[in-house]
Motif scaffolding. Structure first.
Motif, PDB file in Angstrom:
ATOM      1  N   GLY A   1      -1.189 -60.750  54.740  1.00 12.65           N
ATOM      2  CA  GLY A   1      -1.169 -59.416  55.467  1.00 12.65           C
ATOM      3  C   GLY A   1      -0.711 -58.370  55.438  1.00 12.65           C
ATOM      4  N   LEU A   2      -0.557 -58.151  54.317  1.00 16.57           N
ATOM      5  CA  LEU A   2      -0.235 -57.117  53.472  1.00 16.57           C
ATOM      6  C   LEU A   2      -0.920 -56.304  52.869  1.00 16.57           C
ATOM      7  CD1 LEU A   2       2.295 -56.726  51.901  1.00 16.57           C
ATOM      8  CD2 LEU A   2       1.539 -57.064  49.834  1.00 16.57           C
ATOM      9  N   ALA A   3      -0.917 -54.737  53.785  1.00 15.93           N
ATOM     10  CA  ALA A   3      -1.545 -54.042  53.107  1.00 15.93           C
ATOM     11  C   ALA A   3      -2.022 -53.343  52.095  1.00 15.93           C
ATOM     12  CB  ALA A   3      -1.167 -52.889  54.472  1.00 15.93           C
ATOM     13  N   PRO A   4      -2.531 -52.315  51.303  1.00 13.04           N
ATOM     14  CA  PRO A   4      -3.112 -51.975  50.351  1.00 13.04           C
ATOM     15  C   PRO A   4      -1.750 -51.104  50.014  1.00 13.04           C
ATOM     16  CG  PRO A   4      -5.266 -52.298  51.624  1.00 13.04           C
ATOM     17  CD  PRO A   4      -3.895 -52.166  52.636  1.00 13.04           C
ATOM     18  N   ALA A   5      -1.428 -50.697  50.356  1.00 11.43           N
ATOM     19  CA  ALA A   5      -0.524 -49.367  49.914  1.00 11.43           C
ATOM     20  C   ALA A   5       0.972 -49.975  50.298  1.00 11.43           C
ATOM     21  CB  ALA A   5      -0.005 -47.927  51.090  1.00 11.43           C
ATOM     22  N   ALA A   6       0.939 -50.999  50.432  1.00 16.23           N
ATOM     23  CA  ALA A   6       2.160 -52.165  50.350  1.00 16.23           C
ATOM     24  C   ALA A   6       1.967 -52.736  48.668  1.00 16.23           C
ATOM     25  CB  ALA A   6       2.318 -53.106  51.583  1.00 16.23           C
ATOM     26  N   ILE A   7       0.655 -53.475  48.970  1.00 19.88           N
ATOM     27  CA  ILE A   7       0.376 -54.019  47.858  1.00 19.88           C
ATOM     28  C   ILE A   7       0.425 -53.086  46.062  1.00 19.88           C
ATOM     29  CG2 ILE A   7      -1.240 -55.381  45.895  1.00 19.88           C
ATOM     30  CD1 ILE A   7      -2.703 -56.013  48.935  1.00 19.88           C
ATOM     31  N   ALA A   8      -0.350 -52.208  46.238  1.00 19.87           N
ATOM     32  CA  ALA A   8      -0.140 -50.659  45.343  1.00 19.87           C
ATOM     33  C   ALA A   8       0.809 -50.665  45.134  1.00 19.87           C
ATOM     34  CB  ALA A   8      -0.590 -49.097  45.967  1.00 19.87           C
TER      35      ALA A   8
ATOM     36  N   PHE B   1      -1.196 -41.850  49.030  1.00 17.06           N
ATOM     37  CA  PHE B   1      -0.899 -40.706  49.350  1.00 17.06           C
ATOM     38  C   PHE B   1      -1.322 -40.129  50.750  1.00 17.06           C
ATOM     39  CE2 PHE B   1      -0.744 -38.568  44.492  1.00 17.06           C
ATOM     40  CZ  PHE B   1       0.510 -39.258  44.623  1.00 17.06           C
ATOM     41  N   GLY B   2      -0.125 -39.876  51.668  1.00 20.29           N
ATOM     42  CA  GLY B   2      -0.851 -39.736  52.751  1.00 20.29           C
ATOM     43  C   GLY B   2       0.010 -40.738  53.482  1.00 20.29           C
ATOM     44  N   THR B   3      -0.515 -42.153  52.690  1.00 20.80           N
ATOM     45  CA  THR B   3      -0.482 -43.451  54.464  1.00 20.80           C
ATOM     46  C   THR B   3       1.038 -43.285  54.275  1.00 20.80           C
ATOM     47  OG1 THR B   3      -2.410 -44.320  52.561  1.00 20.80           O
ATOM     48  CG2 THR B   3      -0.860 -46.237  53.741  1.00 20.80           C
ATOM     49  N   PRO B   4       0.877 -44.129  55.582  1.00 24.94           N
ATOM     50  CA  PRO B   4       1.925 -44.962  56.357  1.00 24.94           C
ATOM     51  C   PRO B   4       2.415 -46.258  55.849  1.00 24.94           C
ATOM     52  CG  PRO B   4       0.620 -44.846  58.284  1.00 24.94           C
ATOM     53  CD  PRO B   4       0.180 -44.297  56.951  1.00 24.94           C
ATOM     54  N   ILE B   5       3.430 -46.962  55.707  1.00 26.59           N
ATOM     55  CA  ILE B   5       4.198 -47.814  55.498  1.00 26.59           C
ATOM     56  C   ILE B   5       5.180 -48.310  57.034  1.00 26.59           C
ATOM     57  CG2 ILE B   5       5.172 -49.331  54.668  1.00 26.59           C
ATOM     58  CD1 ILE B   5       3.645 -48.441  52.350  1.00 26.59           C
TER      59      ILE B   5
END
Length: 403
Positions: free
Chosen positions: A292-299, A212-216
């Protein structure tokens, strides 16, 4: 209602609403020589304008006019003409003439150098005062009684019979700042309000809480035939931010929402990268190291696509986002719906009420954030005010000729 024994007070020019559209209309009429009275329901003017100014006051978008116009929906002739007469270059000049230097950011968005709205508003109100414009606050418009406009005021019910009127009452979002859409109760030619430039509700599972609060960033959102590549944020309530706002209309129309995490890569290129040996790495580490997929995107992938297919490339190019619809109307930055353009002529005059004009967000148009909204309000306010001044002059000439 005003007591039948109470006489309505006459005035030359009345503006209902002291936001940017109303202030622009007032200035246009004052420069044409009319005595202008602005009324507003709130204790002070332009509250939504000032709220927008707290995040930088994005005045307009510096881009070719035809590109600029494509951001508006609908774009009837009256709105097109208003924007052609007062587009991005005119907005920049307007700010500079009020003593506010502007700059254009890397995305074409135009801001005052001071990055807030209060200095511009103070200068504008001072200029209007110099033109003889009067402002009354805490006057709430409650409809018509014959030709008179009725108001609830601190002094009790009042009635005014202006020679010309510009309605700039705002939409129906951010009611605490004055735009509650109450005027639609006594103007019948109104399309239902709907949220625009809004976030989406998403019923997340518990594993999304750390994000929560993480930008994509860098992804592309698709809805219907529209694409947005702006940044958006995962919030506790769902999805918010500038990247989702341009898709408001197709999302309201229930178009599926998809995310392309690699808009600059073809599916086959992505597939080849993912085919590199994984070894003992977890899937998350493999996705992070190879593409290079970010943790938030993986989630997000885990949230919406489990069990995951063996071939992840198509999924990463078109991940479906399952949501529970728009956030509430009052939380939206702007609204769709409002006074229909078929109730107005090309001068923005109400066909059912000659001498009464409309401007700003109360009309049935929408545009994304990025400077389009404010420019639309400035432009329609100017056109309505100029049209009202012309109408007044013609009525005065006719009266003199008849006399």
């Amino acid at each position: 209602m005003v007591d039948q024994g109470q006489q309505a007070k006459s005035c030359e020019a009345l503006v209902v609403g002291a936001g940017p559209a109303g202030l622009m209309a007032a200035e246009a009429m004052a420069r044409a020589g009319l005595r202008v009275l602005i009324i507003d329901a709130m204790p002070s003017p332009a509250r939504k304008f000032l709220m927008a100014g707290k995040s930088g006051l994005n005045l307009t978008k510096d881009e070719p006019l035809e590109d600029f116009l494509r951001a508006f929906h609908p774009l009837p002739p009256a709105l097109r003409m208003a924007l052609q007469d007062f587009g991005p270059d005119a907005v920049k000049d307007f700010a500079i003439r009020l003593g506010q230097q502007v700059f254009t950011g890397s995305t074409g968005r135009v801001f005052p150098v001071v990055m807030k709205g209060s200095p511009l508003l103070r200068a504008w109100l001072a200029r209007l005062d110099g033109l003889g414009v009067t402002l009354r606050t805490r006057w709430r418009w409650t409809g018509w009684q014959g030709e008179a406009l009725l108001f609830d005021t601190p002094q009790g019910p009042q009635a005014l019979t202006p020679a010309v009127t510009v309605l700039a009452c705002g939409g129906a979002s951010w009611a605490r700042l004055g735009s509650d859409g109450g005027w639609a109760d006594f103007i019948p030619d109104t399309a239902p309000f709907a949220p625009a430039n809004m976030g989406l509700n998403v019923l997340w599972s518990g594993h999304m809480a750390p994000h929560f609060g993480t930008p994509i960033k860098g992804a592309a959102l698709h809805a219907g035939d529209q694409i947005s590549r702006g940044e958006w944020v995962i919030s506790a309530r769902g999805i918010e931010g500038g990247g989702i706002y341009p898709l408001s209309r197709p999302l309201r129309e229930e178009a599926p929402l998809m995310v392309d995490f690699f808009p600059d890569l073809a599916v086959e290129d992505l597939r080849q990268r993912l085919a590199r040996p994984r070894g003992k790495s977890s899937l998350a580490n493999h996705l992070r190291k190879t593409i290079g997929l970010a943790p938030a995107a993986i989630a997000l992938v885990q949230e919406f696509a489990r069990p995951l297919p063996d071939d992840l490339a198509p999924l990463l190019k078109a991940l479906p986002i399952h949501h529970a619809g728009p956030r509430p109307l009052d939380e939206a930055i702007s609204v769709a719906g409002g006074l229909r353009f078929d109730a107005l002529d090309d001068d923005l005059m109400l066909r059912a009420r000659p001498g009464t004009f409309a401007a700003g967000e109360m009309m049935d148009w929408e545009a994304p954030t990025g400077g389009y909204l404010l420019t639309g309000c400035f432009a329609t306010g100017l056109r309505a005010g100029q049209s009202a001044a012309v109408y007044y002059a013609k009525q005065l000439a006719n009266a003199r000729g008849a006399g």
